[in-house]
Design a protein around this motif. Sequence first.
Motif, PDB file in Angstrom:
ATOM      1  N   GLU A 162     -17.834  -5.201 -18.002  1.00 41.03           N
ATOM      2  CA  GLU A 162     -17.454  -4.131 -17.078  1.00 41.03           C
ATOM      3  C   GLU A 162     -16.609  -4.738 -15.957  1.00 41.03           C
ATOM      4  N   PRO A 163     -15.664  -3.975 -15.398  1.00 41.26           N
ATOM      5  CA  PRO A 163     -14.818  -4.534 -14.349  1.00 41.26           C
ATOM      6  C   PRO A 163     -15.650  -5.036 -13.167  1.00 41.26           C
ATOM      7  N   PHE A 164     -15.268  -6.178 -12.673  1.00 39.79           N
ATOM      8  CA  PHE A 164     -15.952  -6.751 -11.516  1.00 39.79           C
ATOM      9  C   PHE A 164     -15.291  -6.200 -10.257  1.00 39.79           C
ATOM     10  N   PRO A 165     -16.084  -5.725  -9.291  1.00 43.56           N
ATOM     11  CA  PRO A 165     -15.472  -5.177  -8.073  1.00 43.56           C
ATOM     12  C   PRO A 165     -14.827  -6.282  -7.234  1.00 43.56           C
ATOM     13  N   VAL A 166     -13.588  -6.052  -6.833  1.00 40.63           N
ATOM     14  CA  VAL A 166     -12.894  -7.011  -5.969  1.00 40.63           C
ATOM     15  C   VAL A 166     -12.482  -6.294  -4.691  1.00 40.63           C
ATOM     16  N   PRO A 167     -12.427  -7.026  -3.584  1.00 44.36           N
ATOM     17  CA  PRO A 167     -12.055  -6.400  -2.319  1.00 44.36           C
ATOM     18  C   PRO A 167     -10.567  -6.045  -2.273  1.00 44.36           C
ATOM     19  N   ALA A 168     -10.238  -5.136  -1.378  1.00 43.60           N
ATOM     20  CA  ALA A 168      -8.825  -4.839  -1.120  1.00 43.60           C
ATOM     21  C   ALA A 168      -8.155  -6.142  -0.718  1.00 43.60           C
ATOM     22  N   GLY A 169      -6.942  -6.313  -1.157  1.00 45.61           N
ATOM     23  CA  GLY A 169      -6.228  -7.543  -0.826  1.00 45.61           C
ATOM     24  C   GLY A 169      -6.438  -8.661  -1.827  1.00 45.61           C
ATOM     25  N   ALA A 170      -7.221  -8.398  -2.892  1.00 46.18           N
ATOM     26  CA  ALA A 170      -7.392  -9.421  -3.936  1.00 46.18           C
ATOM     27  C   ALA A 170      -6.037  -9.693  -4.572  1.00 46.18           C
ATOM     28  N   SER A 171      -5.807 -10.940  -4.950  1.00 46.51           N
ATOM     29  CA  SER A 171      -4.526 -11.302  -5.572  1.00 46.51           C
ATOM     30  C   SER A 171      -4.394 -10.623  -6.936  1.00 46.51           C
ATOM     31  N   GLY A 224     -14.025  -8.491 -16.458  1.00 45.88           N
ATOM     32  CA  GLY A 224     -15.450  -8.574 -16.158  1.00 45.88           C
ATOM     33  C   GLY A 224     -15.843  -9.852 -15.457  1.00 45.88           C
ATOM     34  N   ARG A 225     -14.864 -10.680 -15.100  1.00 48.09           N
ATOM     35  CA  ARG A 225     -15.145 -11.948 -14.434  1.00 48.09           C
ATOM     36  C   ARG A 225     -15.214 -11.769 -12.915  1.00 48.09           C
ATOM     37  N   ASP A 226     -16.052 -12.586 -12.317  1.00 49.35           N
ATOM     38  CA  ASP A 226     -16.122 -12.673 -10.869  1.00 49.35           C
ATOM     39  C   ASP A 226     -15.082 -13.718 -10.446  1.00 49.35           C
ATOM     40  N   PRO A 227     -13.991 -13.308  -9.794  1.00 50.83           N
ATOM     41  CA  PRO A 227     -12.962 -14.274  -9.399  1.00 50.83           C
ATOM     42  C   PRO A 227     -13.483 -15.348  -8.447  1.00 50.83           C
ATOM     43  N   GLY A 228     -14.620 -15.130  -7.823  1.00 47.92           N
ATOM     44  CA  GLY A 228     -15.194 -16.122  -6.915  1.00 47.92           C
ATOM     45  C   GLY A 228     -16.223 -17.028  -7.588  1.00 47.92           C
ATOM     46  N   GLN A 267      -7.405  -9.739  -9.556  1.00 51.02           N
ATOM     47  CA  GLN A 267      -7.561  -8.404 -10.136  1.00 51.02           C
ATOM     48  C   GLN A 267      -7.585  -8.472 -11.660  1.00 51.02           C
ATOM     49  N   ALA A 268      -6.717  -9.308 -12.240  1.00 50.00           N
ATOM     50  CA  ALA A 268      -6.692  -9.459 -13.697  1.00 50.00           C
ATOM     51  C   ALA A 268      -8.012 -10.041 -14.198  1.00 50.00           C
TER      52      ALA A 268
END
Length: 190
Positions: A161-170, A180-184, A174-175
């Motif tokens: 499932e899509p991982f929520p990212v904050p506004a301003g994420a690169s 479903g990955r956590d960019p952090g 976002q990709a």
Amino acid sequence: MQKISELLAAARAQALPVVAGIDDERLGDPTPCSEYDVRGLVNHLFQVIVNFQALAAREPTDFGVTPDVVTGDWRGRFAEETARLVKAWDAPGVEDGVTGRMGMPARTVGLMALGDLTVHAWDLARATGQDFEPDEAVVDEVGPGLAALAPKAREGKVFGEPFPVPAGASAFEQALAVTGRDPGWRSPQV
């Protein structure tokens, strides 16, 4: 529109140092892909690279078998196989028509290879405490490509499932989130 082979060459250039930098002692470490440890993900990436060479050549593929290739000079073989991948997608007419059992447009299939190489290089970098900065032109193609494939990929349990990212994420964050990955994500071993 940039050729798939040029984009793959750029992604390969970013992936090679990551793979070369994997210490054998890290092969059992976790990755952002919870179903794979580092060894398993390297094996999966080899399987993907070899099969996408075959798809470029309109040859049969076998995504069902994942051999253990992490033996001997596997880092050197990774460099060789990714060079073959770039060459396969540089053949005249390779982006025309359809390829694969699902009869997908060849360019879409090439972009899938690009996405796998880029995202899994990031996975391996994160798992082993390395830096990874994808090529901007690659991200420009991978982001929209992954977003377009996401509904089907989720149905097939390829993406989470899509991982929520904050506004301003690169764009790359976002990709990653679309898959479903956590960019952090950071390895607990690092």
